[in-house]
Motif scaffolding. Structure first.
Motif, PDB file in Angstrom:
ATOM      1  N   GLU A  56      61.615   0.981  63.943  1.00  0.00           N
ATOM      2  CA  GLU A  56      62.523   0.358  64.910  1.00  0.00           C
ATOM      3  C   GLU A  56      61.806   0.078  66.224  1.00  0.00           C
ATOM      4  N   ILE A  57      61.018   1.051  66.675  1.00  0.00           N
ATOM      5  CA  ILE A  57      60.303   0.891  67.942  1.00  0.00           C
ATOM      6  C   ILE A  57      59.239  -0.195  67.815  1.00  0.00           C
ATOM      7  N   ILE A  58      58.551  -0.210  66.687  1.00  0.00           N
ATOM      8  CA  ILE A  58      57.546  -1.252  66.453  1.00  0.00           C
ATOM      9  C   ILE A  58      58.198  -2.632  66.485  1.00  0.00           C
ATOM     10  N   ASN A  59      59.339  -2.751  65.842  1.00  0.00           N
ATOM     11  CA  ASN A  59      60.055  -4.031  65.830  1.00  0.00           C
ATOM     12  C   ASN A  59      60.468  -4.451  67.235  1.00  0.00           C
ATOM     13  N   GLU A  60      60.900  -3.488  68.046  1.00  0.00           N
ATOM     14  CA  GLU A  60      61.314  -3.792  69.418  1.00  0.00           C
ATOM     15  C   GLU A  60      60.122  -4.241  70.265  1.00  0.00           C
ATOM     16  N   ILE A  61      58.966  -3.634  70.026  1.00  0.00           N
ATOM     17  CA  ILE A  61      57.750  -4.046  70.747  1.00  0.00           C
ATOM     18  C   ILE A  61      57.413  -5.494  70.406  1.00  0.00           C
ATOM     19  N   GLU A  62      57.467  -5.816  69.129  1.00  0.00           N
ATOM     20  CA  GLU A  62      57.146  -7.179  68.693  1.00  0.00           C
ATOM     21  C   GLU A  62      58.142  -8.195  69.254  1.00  0.00           C
ATOM     22  N   LYS A  63      59.420  -7.833  69.239  1.00  0.00           N
ATOM     23  CA  LYS A  63      60.450  -8.734  69.774  1.00  0.00           C
ATOM     24  C   LYS A  63      60.237  -8.998  71.258  1.00  0.00           C
ATOM     25  N   GLU A  64      59.918  -7.936  72.005  1.00  0.00           N
ATOM     26  CA  GLU A  64      59.731  -8.081  73.447  1.00  0.00           C
ATOM     27  C   GLU A  64      58.479  -8.894  73.759  1.00  0.00           C
ATOM     28  N   MET A  65      57.447  -8.737  72.955  1.00  0.00           N
ATOM     29  CA  MET A  65      56.239  -9.536  73.162  1.00  0.00           C
ATOM     30  C   MET A  65      56.519 -11.014  72.905  1.00  0.00           C
ATOM     31  N   GLU A  66      57.315 -11.284  71.902  1.00  0.00           N
ATOM     32  CA  GLU A  66      57.699 -12.670  71.624  1.00  0.00           C
ATOM     33  C   GLU A  66      58.545 -13.231  72.765  1.00  0.00           C
ATOM     34  N   ARG A  67      59.461 -12.411  73.278  1.00  0.00           N
ATOM     35  CA  ARG A  67      60.321 -12.859  74.375  1.00  0.00           C
ATOM     36  C   ARG A  67      59.507 -13.187  75.621  1.00  0.00           C
ATOM     37  N   ARG A  68      58.476 -12.383  75.874  1.00  0.00           N
ATOM     38  CA  ARG A  68      57.631 -12.592  77.054  1.00  0.00           C
ATOM     39  C   ARG A  68      56.538 -13.641  76.817  1.00  0.00           C
ATOM     40  N   ASN A  69      56.440 -14.089  75.575  1.00  0.00           N
ATOM     41  CA  ASN A  69      55.374 -15.024  75.203  1.00  0.00           C
ATOM     42  C   ASN A  69      54.010 -14.451  75.591  1.00  0.00           C
ATOM     43  N   THR A  70      53.760 -13.237  75.131  1.00  0.00           N
ATOM     44  CA  THR A  70      52.513 -12.564  75.478  1.00  0.00           C
ATOM     45  C   THR A  70      51.814 -12.066  74.227  1.00  0.00           C
ATOM     46  N   TRP A  71      50.573 -11.591  74.397  1.00  0.00           N
ATOM     47  CA  TRP A  71      49.770 -11.176  73.251  1.00  0.00           C
ATOM     48  C   TRP A  71      48.659 -10.239  73.708  1.00  0.00           C
ATOM     49  N   GLN A  72      48.035  -9.582  72.744  1.00  0.00           N
ATOM     50  CA  GLN A  72      46.912  -8.695  73.042  1.00  0.00           C
ATOM     51  C   GLN A  72      45.767  -9.501  73.641  1.00  0.00           C
ATOM     52  N   GLY A  73      45.276  -9.042  74.787  1.00  0.00           N
ATOM     53  CA  GLY A  73      44.152  -9.706  75.429  1.00  0.00           C
ATOM     54  C   GLY A  73      44.534 -10.821  76.381  1.00  0.00           C
ATOM     55  N   LYS A  74      45.812 -11.037  76.605  1.00  0.00           N
ATOM     56  CA  LYS A  74      46.241 -12.120  77.495  1.00  0.00           C
ATOM     57  C   LYS A  74      45.652 -11.958  78.895  1.00  0.00           C
ATOM     58  N   LYS A  75      45.509 -10.710  79.337  1.00  0.00           N
ATOM     59  CA  LYS A  75      44.974 -10.443  80.678  1.00  0.00           C
ATOM     60  C   LYS A  75      43.582  -9.808  80.614  1.00  0.00           C
ATOM     61  N   PHE A  76      42.887 -10.080  79.529  1.00  0.00           N
ATOM     62  CA  PHE A  76      41.525  -9.562  79.361  1.00  0.00           C
ATOM     63  C   PHE A  76      40.543 -10.516  80.045  1.00  0.00           C
ATOM     64  N   ASP A  77      40.509 -10.422  81.370  1.00  0.00           N
ATOM     65  CA  ASP A  77      39.688 -11.342  82.159  1.00  0.00           C
ATOM     66  C   ASP A  77      38.917 -10.617  83.260  1.00  0.00           C
ATOM     67  N   TYR A  78      38.702  -9.329  83.082  1.00  0.00           N
ATOM     68  CA  TYR A  78      38.153  -8.509  84.160  1.00  0.00           C
ATOM     69  C   TYR A  78      36.694  -8.091  83.948  1.00  0.00           C
ATOM     70  N   LEU A  79      36.104  -8.393  82.795  1.00  0.00           N
ATOM     71  CA  LEU A  79      34.699  -8.061  82.561  1.00  0.00           C
ATOM     72  C   LEU A  79      33.837  -9.295  82.798  1.00  0.00           C
ATOM     73  N   ASN A  80      32.651  -9.095  83.336  1.00  0.00           N
ATOM     74  CA  ASN A  80      31.786 -10.218  83.711  1.00  0.00           C
ATOM     75  C   ASN A  80      30.723 -10.545  82.672  1.00  0.00           C
ATOM     76  N   ARG A  81      30.931 -10.120  81.453  1.00  0.00           N
ATOM     77  CA  ARG A  81      29.930 -10.340  80.414  1.00  0.00           C
ATOM     78  C   ARG A  81      29.756 -11.826  80.120  1.00  0.00           C
ATOM     79  N   GLY A  82      28.532 -12.242  80.097  1.00  0.00           N
ATOM     80  CA  GLY A  82      28.250 -13.629  79.749  1.00  0.00           C
ATOM     81  C   GLY A  82      28.472 -14.610  80.881  1.00  0.00           C
ATOM     82  N   VAL A  83      28.803 -14.103  82.067  1.00  0.00           N
ATOM     83  CA  VAL A  83      29.048 -14.979  83.210  1.00  0.00           C
ATOM     84  C   VAL A  83      27.781 -15.079  84.043  1.00  0.00           C
ATOM     85  N   SER A  84      27.287 -16.281  84.251  1.00  0.00           N
ATOM     86  CA  SER A  84      26.059 -16.481  85.025  1.00  0.00           C
ATOM     87  C   SER A  84      26.330 -16.290  86.506  1.00  0.00           C
ATOM     88  N   PRO A  85      25.355 -15.730  87.254  1.00  0.00           N
ATOM     89  CA  PRO A  85      25.543 -15.528  88.695  1.00  0.00           C
ATOM     90  C   PRO A  85      25.568 -16.850  89.443  1.00  0.00           C
TER      91      PRO A  85
END
Length: 245
Positions: A216-245
């Motif tokens: 039930e809890i897993i289903n609620e997590i999935e429903k809320e993620m769909e409602r928010r239109n979000t996903w794993q890694g959506k805010k994964f923008d904080y590491l500087n790997r591969g970024v040239s100076p």
């Protein structure tokens, strides 16, 4: 092992993981550990040795032993972090710091083992910043997998005494879902999610999962993620790997 394996084979399952899950499965002399691990690798259908432990119980001798098994099967090491908040770790009497976790995780990855990290996202002493920072640290360490747990209370523990005295307040299920989603949004999309909520033991549990079934809890997590239109890694923008100076 063989008896249980035979039951699963009747269901069409052909490959297995030798999983040392409960407690700290590196807390013994190396010769004792070697014997136990060997006993689990009964034949070639066992394709992985998975060992769960604590950061402070991963010596180089233990890693050397696991490396011996890597020649025969895949090796996965699961480490319990729970949180990056050092004050919370102290309250939980974890016997390790964040530094020790980072050290053990780095050494596991250097050996070429799969690294899976355990976290609890609704610890009463943590806030959302702690949850997000935990996701960031795990991502920075290139973990291969993560198991997200919900806090539950078992009779006879120090936490149970605190809970019964009203010294700890466990958040609502709605807040737990919010914390899980924020954790996932900041987690690297390459990390495999092995678990989204705990599976409390039937006996002795004073509080667990708000009286709701795990699915039930897993289903609620999935429903809320769909409602928010979000996903794993959506805010994964904080590491500087591969970024040239």
């Amino acid at each position: 092992v063989l008896k249980y394996k035979e039951k699963l084979e009747k269901r069409g399952i052909k490959k297995f993981i030798a999983y040392f899950q409960a407690f700290s499965n590196t807390y013994a002399p190396v010769d004792v550990l070697k014997k136990k691990y060997e006993e689990a690798l009964v034949d070639e259908s066992i394709v992985q040795l998975s060992v769960s432990t604590r950061p402070d119980l991963l010596s180089e001798d233990v890693l050397d032993l696991l490396e011996e098994f890597k020649e025969r099967v895949d090796v996965s090491v699961e480490i319990g972090l729970q949180t990056v908040n050092y004050k919370t770790l102290k309250i939980l009497n974890r016997s390790h710091s964040l530094a020790e976790f980072i050290d053990s995780a780095v050494r596991v990855k250097k050996r070429g083992f799969e690294l899976v990290v355990h976290v609890i996202v609704n610890l009463p002493w943590d806030d959302m910043e702690d949850v997000i920072e935990t996701a960031k640290v795990i991502s920075a360490l290139d973990a291969d997998g993560v198991k997200i747990h919900s806090l539950y209370v078992v009779k006879g523990t120090a936490l149970a005494k605190m809970y019964e005295k009203g010294e700890v307040n466990i958040c609502s299920m709605e807040e737990y879902i919010d914390r899980v989603i924020n954790f996932l949004e900041h987690l690297s999309p390459s990390i495999v999610i092995h678990r989204l909520v705990s599976d409390p033991p039937k006996d002795g549990t004073i509080f667990g999962n708000w009286g709701r079934a795990k699915i039930e809890i897993i289903n609620e997590i999935e429903k809320e993620m769909e409602r928010r239109n979000t996903w794993q890694g959506k805010k994964f923008d904080y590491l500087n790997r591969g970024v040239s100076p």
